[in-house]
Design a protein around this motif. Structure first.
Motif, PDB file in Angstrom:
ATOM      1  N   GLY B 169      32.457  10.581  43.977  1.00 24.22           N
ATOM      2  CA  GLY B 169      32.609   9.129  43.995  1.00 24.22           C
ATOM      3  C   GLY B 169      33.603   8.698  42.924  1.00 24.22           C
ATOM      4  O   GLY B 169      34.221   9.543  42.278  1.00 24.22           O
ATOM      5  N   ARG B 170      33.707   7.399  42.772  1.00 25.34           N
ATOM      6  CA  ARG B 170      34.674   6.897  41.780  1.00 25.34           C
ATOM      7  C   ARG B 170      34.208   7.235  40.366  1.00 25.34           C
ATOM      8  O   ARG B 170      35.002   7.454  39.471  1.00 25.34           O
ATOM      9  N   SER B 171      32.899   7.246  40.200  1.00 24.97           N
ATOM     10  CA  SER B 171      32.371   7.555  38.881  1.00 24.97           C
ATOM     11  C   SER B 171      31.919   9.002  38.839  1.00 24.97           C
ATOM     12  O   SER B 171      31.548   9.590  39.858  1.00 24.97           O
ATOM     13  N   SER B 172      31.942   9.579  37.645  1.00 28.28           N
ATOM     14  CA  SER B 172      31.449  10.949  37.527  1.00 28.28           C
ATOM     15  C   SER B 172      29.928  10.960  37.388  1.00 28.28           C
ATOM     16  O   SER B 172      29.314  12.015  37.346  1.00 28.28           O
ATOM     17  N   GLU B 173      29.328   9.782  37.315  1.00 28.97           N
ATOM     18  CA  GLU B 173      27.866   9.744  37.224  1.00 28.97           C
ATOM     19  C   GLU B 173      27.286  10.220  38.557  1.00 28.97           C
ATOM     20  O   GLU B 173      27.704   9.761  39.617  1.00 28.97           O
ATOM     21  N   GLU B 174      26.309  11.126  38.469  1.00 31.03           N
ATOM     22  CA  GLU B 174      25.823  11.771  39.682  1.00 31.03           C
ATOM     23  C   GLU B 174      24.417  11.334  40.067  1.00 31.03           C
ATOM     24  O   GLU B 174      23.577  11.109  39.206  1.00 31.03           O
ATOM     25  N   ILE B 175      24.211  11.271  41.378  1.00 32.23           N
ATOM     26  CA  ILE B 175      22.863  11.171  41.951  1.00 32.23           C
ATOM     27  C   ILE B 175      22.563  12.531  42.563  1.00 32.23           C
ATOM     28  O   ILE B 175      23.376  13.061  43.330  1.00 32.23           O
ATOM     29  N   LEU B 176      21.407  13.085  42.195  1.00 29.87           N
ATOM     30  CA  LEU B 176      21.032  14.410  42.699  1.00 29.87           C
ATOM     31  C   LEU B 176      20.160  14.246  43.945  1.00 29.87           C
ATOM     32  O   LEU B 176      19.170  13.514  43.910  1.00 29.87           O
ATOM     33  N   ILE B 177      20.547  14.924  45.037  1.00 27.17           N
ATOM     34  CA  ILE B 177      19.749  14.867  46.273  1.00 27.17           C
ATOM     35  C   ILE B 177      19.434  16.295  46.667  1.00 27.17           C
ATOM     36  O   ILE B 177      20.349  17.097  46.872  1.00 27.17           O
ATOM     37  N   SER B 178      18.161  16.587  46.744  1.00 29.14           N
ATOM     38  CA  SER B 178      17.763  17.978  46.901  1.00 29.14           C
ATOM     39  C   SER B 178      16.774  18.132  48.038  1.00 29.14           C
ATOM     40  O   SER B 178      15.886  17.294  48.241  1.00 29.14           O
ATOM     41  N   CYS B 179      16.942  19.224  48.831  1.00 29.93           N
ATOM     42  CA  CYS B 179      15.941  19.555  49.853  1.00 29.93           C
ATOM     43  C   CYS B 179      15.792  21.065  49.874  1.00 29.93           C
ATOM     44  O   CYS B 179      16.590  21.772  49.268  1.00 29.93           O
ATOM     45  N   TYR B 180      14.758  21.550  50.528  1.00 28.40           N
ATOM     46  CA  TYR B 180      14.503  22.996  50.455  1.00 28.40           C
ATOM     47  C   TYR B 180      14.538  23.632  51.835  1.00 28.40           C
ATOM     48  O   TYR B 180      14.021  23.085  52.808  1.00 28.40           O
ATOM     49  N   ILE B 181      15.138  24.818  51.868  1.00 31.26           N
ATOM     50  CA  ILE B 181      15.484  25.454  53.146  1.00 31.26           C
ATOM     51  C   ILE B 181      14.669  26.711  53.382  1.00 31.26           C
ATOM     52  O   ILE B 181      15.061  27.571  54.159  1.00 31.26           O
ATOM     53  N   CYS B 182      13.505  26.808  52.767  1.00 31.36           N
ATOM     54  CA  CYS B 182      12.809  28.093  52.749  1.00 31.36           C
ATOM     55  C   CYS B 182      11.619  28.175  53.695  1.00 31.36           C
ATOM     56  O   CYS B 182      10.904  29.168  53.687  1.00 31.36           O
ATOM     57  N   HIS B 183      11.360  27.134  54.471  1.00 25.81           N
ATOM     58  CA  HIS B 183      10.172  27.174  55.321  1.00 25.81           C
ATOM     59  C   HIS B 183      10.566  27.555  56.749  1.00 25.81           C
ATOM     60  O   HIS B 183      11.445  26.950  57.326  1.00 25.81           O
ATOM     61  N   PRO B 184       9.898  28.540  57.309  1.00 20.27           N
ATOM     62  CA  PRO B 184      10.198  28.962  58.682  1.00 20.27           C
ATOM     63  C   PRO B 184       9.448  28.050  59.637  1.00 20.27           C
ATOM     64  O   PRO B 184       8.247  27.798  59.457  1.00 20.27           O
ATOM     65  N   SER B 185      10.118  27.529  60.619  1.00 18.88           N
ATOM     66  CA  SER B 185       9.422  26.808  61.696  1.00 18.88           C
ATOM     67  C   SER B 185       8.338  25.849  61.206  1.00 18.88           C
ATOM     68  O   SER B 185       7.235  25.813  61.734  1.00 18.88           O
ATOM     69  N   MET B 186       8.676  25.128  60.132  1.00 14.07           N
ATOM     70  CA  MET B 186       7.828  24.006  59.693  1.00 14.07           C
ATOM     71  C   MET B 186       8.688  22.765  59.949  1.00 14.07           C
ATOM     72  O   MET B 186       9.742  22.585  59.333  1.00 14.07           O
ATOM     73  N   ALA B 187       8.234  21.899  60.829  1.00 14.36           N
ATOM     74  CA  ALA B 187       9.125  20.815  61.253  1.00 14.36           C
ATOM     75  C   ALA B 187       9.156  19.676  60.247  1.00 14.36           C
ATOM     76  O   ALA B 187      10.218  19.166  59.904  1.00 14.36           O
ATOM     77  N   ASN B 188       7.984  19.259  59.800  1.00 12.80           N
ATOM     78  CA  ASN B 188       7.971  18.141  58.853  1.00 12.80           C
ATOM     79  C   ASN B 188       8.221  18.641  57.437  1.00 12.80           C
ATOM     80  O   ASN B 188       9.113  18.147  56.752  1.00 12.80           O
ATOM     81  N   LYS B 237      21.588  18.122  33.408  1.00 15.44           N
ATOM     82  CA  LYS B 237      21.124  17.422  32.197  1.00 15.44           C
ATOM     83  C   LYS B 237      21.680  16.003  32.119  1.00 15.44           C
ATOM     84  O   LYS B 237      21.077  15.134  31.504  1.00 15.44           O
ATOM     85  N   LYS B 238      22.828  15.782  32.738  1.00 16.89           N
ATOM     86  CA  LYS B 238      23.441  14.461  32.667  1.00 16.89           C
ATOM     87  C   LYS B 238      22.939  13.507  33.758  1.00 16.89           C
ATOM     88  O   LYS B 238      23.219  12.316  33.704  1.00 16.89           O
ATOM     89  N   VAL B 239      22.245  14.070  34.750  1.00 19.58           N
ATOM     90  CA  VAL B 239      21.805  13.235  35.878  1.00 19.58           C
ATOM     91  C   VAL B 239      20.651  12.339  35.448  1.00 19.58           C
ATOM     92  O   VAL B 239      19.762  12.773  34.716  1.00 19.58           O
ATOM     93  N   ASP B 240      20.667  11.092  35.903  1.00 21.69           N
ATOM     94  CA  ASP B 240      19.604  10.149  35.567  1.00 21.69           C
ATOM     95  C   ASP B 240      18.628   9.983  36.729  1.00 21.69           C
ATOM     96  O   ASP B 240      17.443   9.776  36.524  1.00 21.69           O
ATOM     97  N   ILE B 241      19.153  10.070  37.966  1.00 23.07           N
ATOM     98  CA  ILE B 241      18.345   9.756  39.156  1.00 23.07           C
ATOM     99  C   ILE B 241      18.434  10.881  40.163  1.00 23.07           C
ATOM    100  O   ILE B 241      19.533  11.382  40.448  1.00 23.07           O
ATOM    101  N   GLY B 242      17.274  11.269  40.703  1.00 23.40           N
ATOM    102  CA  GLY B 242      17.242  12.281  41.744  1.00 23.40           C
ATOM    103  C   GLY B 242      16.391  11.864  42.927  1.00 23.40           C
ATOM    104  O   GLY B 242      15.472  11.055  42.790  1.00 23.40           O
ATOM    105  N   LEU B 243      16.731  12.419  44.094  1.00 32.06           N
ATOM    106  CA  LEU B 243      15.925  12.214  45.298  1.00 32.06           C
ATOM    107  C   LEU B 243      15.570  13.595  45.818  1.00 32.06           C
ATOM    108  O   LEU B 243      16.475  14.412  46.042  1.00 32.06           O
ATOM    109  N   VAL B 244      14.282  13.872  45.976  1.00 29.18           N
ATOM    110  CA  VAL B 244      13.873  15.099  46.646  1.00 29.18           C
ATOM    111  C   VAL B 244      13.417  14.698  48.036  1.00 29.18           C
ATOM    112  O   VAL B 244      12.482  13.911  48.191  1.00 29.18           O
ATOM    113  N   ILE B 245      14.115  15.219  49.052  1.00 26.59           N
ATOM    114  CA  ILE B 245      13.862  14.766  50.430  1.00 26.59           C
ATOM    115  C   ILE B 245      13.028  15.804  51.162  1.00 26.59           C
ATOM    116  O   ILE B 245      13.459  16.952  51.312  1.00 26.59           O
TER     117      ILE B 245
END
Lengths: 434, 434, 434
Positions: B169-188, B237-245
């Motif tokens: 983005g225009r700013s170097s300030e980051e929003i962290l968005i994280s999800c996990y890819i380790c579940h087999p055939s778990m839909a939700n 360490k510099k991130v202020d806001i994160g979303l775990v989806i």
């Protein structure tokens, strides 16, 4: 002296100052300050037109010698000589013949009061208009045109006039007191505050031996206060408390507008002032509109500025009209407001900060002859506490940061009963003033 | 574009990605990221087995080619080909003949749902088990043994696969968005979040001109997020806001889990998002359990991380079972969640911090052509305030520390109505962006 | 050991120490400290008369050998040999013959208790008086004068005696424990606290391996504590927590006086102490009156000092009279108070501050063999939480600033149930002590 003895003198100044055609600039402003110099040794500064002050530029100086609207028979339907308000302030010169359809958009009437001439300004617009009563409007409408329309005004480089009176106290810490001198023939809005400020200054001068230094500022609203701030930036940045004095002479209710930080002690002091005087009042929250607290509260200064008023601006129907006159404003109302400001300043002056000079362990009270005669007896005038108790708490809490008001507030005791005890401790040298 | 137009595409990805046998490591993870690369240009990193990351070590890579339990007649009672869940993740290879008493402790059934195969993992245990329905368990119990038990798996040095997409983005300030890819055939649990995160990334890419930089992280839960943090310590360490989806596709209620500091603005923004969308929701306090907010909130990082979800993990009966499948999770539910995340990001993007460039005294509005056409008129769309009023307050409060949301919150006005006014002030050069 | 086993020994010391005629200075004070040296290795300091200490000056040393009032027939109506209290402390020598009218102002009776001899002091007054029961007063009044009035006392340069015992702990952080040794034959006020402090010191010495260093101070009230502060200024300035022990042996209710900052953890610890012991109590707010917390709480030191007491000073009718004697004070009451102080010190000793040694991301519990056997099971003894839950929260919150008590308070869990878990984490090396 009781302030009521000032009523005749205040009435005299009201009557002398009311007719002058003040504006942002001009001779009437100089005359106003000159008359006020009878009361206090104001120093007067002229700021040349075109001077940049922060985001603003000091405007040209405006003068008006006459103005009228005549019908085709030469009859003057409107004559500025009858009311300063007939011509909007800063109207440019006009000398035209025009019919009703051209003249009509130049006529301003009060939206609600048919018998009032509205007060209008055109400061930075290079435009002109006449302000008339509803009746005058109708008279012109049915009169025979074309009309001769004359405004014999002048708008040319000159200067803006600022008045200042710094009353030196023992401390270099300043209280800022500001009023505005730019309204022509408005009795409550502007003039009542100007007169109150001048008498307040004289009263404080006469008292002498003040703790704080009081900086009285008599300037045109907005541009004048802005210029004043620009030329005294370092001084104003150091100020913590300000009073903007305006609309203090109406027949209605007292009110006060809080400073931007509602927890600042000045707000508590104002409330105590009303309480002690037994005067009911309306409380207005801080608002970004208002008068020159807008400048003093701005980010660069953040002076906590309050206003005590009586019929506050915006709120009385006569506001900004020819009905804001000497029928509406009376010297005794101004005097009642002056009394409140004096009481507030008493409170400010009594706001002292002590420091215990013996911070380690207890003071040996007997050595300093500080054991109260009536010892530990609970005394109703001390909020049910004993004098000994208050001595010990004062020594415990007077850490050079808390004011005695803060201490009183913390102890839930009236500051008045604490003050003589602190004075005694001061005399004995166990407390010192910060 | 409305997000609902994405439903068919999201459905397609759900169907393609659901069958893959994801785990902490392995080909199915690579395949998953490879399919997501159709949507966004993920960069993929391989972290070798045995790599130490903080308190952890990246495990060996796991592969499975087949697994079954046959009875003494060679009939396959359980076949892994029918469900990824039949073999606990990271089960070691097995090729044994055993009778019921030896086999029984190796069979895991769901404690509450007789028809579900439970989802179990054995990541760091060097062990094995089969997961079966209650009916399958009974079938084996009454079948003729001894049983042939085969798990054709492999556990050997390889690597763990991490996916990353940093949308500048225009700013170097980051929003962290994280999800996990380790579940087999778990839909939700897991898959719905992975798909939402990918579509969210694509939507934001398409928009372009973003204020913040968005760091999307597609990693195995826990060990993957830990490895990601270890390799990007200074950034995180510099991130202020994160979303775990995660768990965003169920038929049930929306909810959100607060960040560890309940007074952090992100929590207010999420609540405003729900409010503005008119969407009821459950509020979960921060809890030390959960998903990768555990890593991002840890002492070393203290990222305020929230999760918006729909049928949150732990709470729906189908959780961690074969019933968390494509009957339970629908594309339109994921899309509804995506809509909320997009709204939240709108709010984040609109979270701007202004500073008044003229901190001393007032701005001369007329000079900057800033007097609103409708002047002081109170406007319902401005919360009953006038535009002039909001201009003045914005100038008063925009001190370079308060975000415009903070200002709106303080003024009790919707930020949406404040934004265009601030933009105008920005264009005129009286406000600047910090 | 249970403290009740100490009752006989405490009773013995009560009986030995009660008769001594303690004052600000003098042989009885030295004797008292000498007897206490049987219990703990007190070091004793003599401060010469005339030594300036802050706002005070150490007084001359006072001694008394005898005193009486005889009637004209030589009958002793009052004899100091019968009660230390008959002569006000620090009375100057007298040897006069006087009639009733001259003697009467020198006789002090208790304002409320006719059968009690009041306890009075004249420390800095260079004056004298006799203290008598109402009955004795009447006897003298009707006896035949003139009266022979003798006080065989001496007031001359000497020294004031201070006792000190510093019990070194692992940390140099000190807990200040202070009691006063200046009251003659007052069982609850002063003596009970002196005995408790000495036994507390012995108990802590016997335990050894203490975390904090304990500074026990046995000094005359006020002037003694002030002198002690003056000679240990830098040490006392560093102290955070103090206990002033006094009036701990009455038959009445327990109470505690809060420290000046009511949010300081020591107050919560005292409340927890009462709660855990199931002991009801009166809570007294901090007050500027009281005992030597006045010195330790003064601006120069600001030690948060509490007092646990049983029949607190000021509150029991027998206070400062001959009825504050061994009928009023019993060894078992002192022992019950000692038990509470020991419990409080247990709490202080258990007040430990941990720091997570793996601040980035989660600890890998399995690697450290930290997965609890009963995993996530909720346990009533852990406040309905699971051990796993508490492990994770401890790691999350132990940031080197919060004490484990703070963590427990934040989690609403008893610190006792948290401690063994933290110890386990400490042993495993994932937490460290700060």
């Amino acid at each position: 002296m009781t302030v009521t003895s000032l009523i005749p003198e205040i009435r005299q100044y009201l009557e002398r100052l009311f007719p002058l055609n003040r504006s942002l600039t001009g001779e009437a402003n100089r005359q106003t300050l000159s008359i006020l110099r009878e009361l206090i040794p104001l120093s007067v500064h002229e700021v040349p037109s075109g001077t940049p002050v922060y985001d603003w530029i000091v405007p040209d100086e405006w003068a008006i010698r006459g103005a009228w609207i005549s019908d085709s028979h030469g009859r003057r339907l409107i004559d500025w000589a009858e009311s300063n308000l007939h011509v909007a302030s800063y109207s440019i010169p006009v000398n035209e013949t025009m019919d009703w359809s051209a003249l009509e958009p130049r006529l301003q009437v009060h939206p609600e009061l048919p018998d009032a001439i509205p007060y209008r300004t055109l400061y930075y617009n290079r435009d002109w208009s006449f302000c008339v009563t509803r009746g005058q409007y109708e008279t012109i409408r049915v009169a025979d045109g074309p009309f001769e329309v004359v405004i014999d005004s002048e708008l040319k480089p000159g200067s803006m006039t600022l008045g200042e009176f710094v009353l030196q106290g023992r401390s270099s810490e300043e209280i800022l007191i500001s009023c505005y001198i730019c309204h022509p023939s408005m009795a409550n809005d502007s003039l009542s505050g100007v007169i109150l400020a001048a008498f307040l200054a004289r009263e404080l001068s006469r008292r002498g031996d003040l703790k704080y230094t009081y900086r009285f500022v008599f300037v045109p609203e907005t541009i004048g206060a802005i210029a004043y701030c620009a030329f005294h930036e370092s001084e104003i940045k150091k100020v913590d408390i300000g009073l903007v004095i305006t609309t203090v002479g109406g027949p209605g209710l007292f009110g006060y507008k809080k400073s931007f930080d509602p927890t600042h002690p000045i707000n508590r002091l104002v409330e105590e002032t009303f309480h002690d005087a037994g005067v009911g009042h309306i409380t207005y929250p801080f608002d970004i509109h208002g008068s020159d607290e807008r400048q003093y509260s701005s980010q660069g200064f953040r002076v906590n500025t309050i206003t005590i008023c009586k019929d506050r601006y915006y709120e009385y129907p006569e506001y900004h009209s020819s009905l804001d006159n000497l029928d509406f404003v009376k010297a005794d109302a101004i005097t009642a407001s002056l009394d409140l400001y004096l009481r507030l300043i008493d409170k400010l002056e009594n706001r002292v900060i002590y420091r215990n000079r013996i911070p380690c362990c207890e003071v040996m009270l007997s050595r300093h002859d500080l054991y109260p005669a009536r010892g530990g007896a609970q005394r109703p005038e001390l909020g049910g506490r004993s004098e000994l108790d208050l001595i010990l708490w004062l020594l415990f809490l007077s850490d050079g940061r808390r004011s005695i008001d803060d201490v009183a507030h913390e102890l839930n005791v009236g500051a008045k009963s604490l003050r003589p005890i602190a004075d005694k401790l001061l005399k004995k040298g166990v407390l010192e003033l910060v």
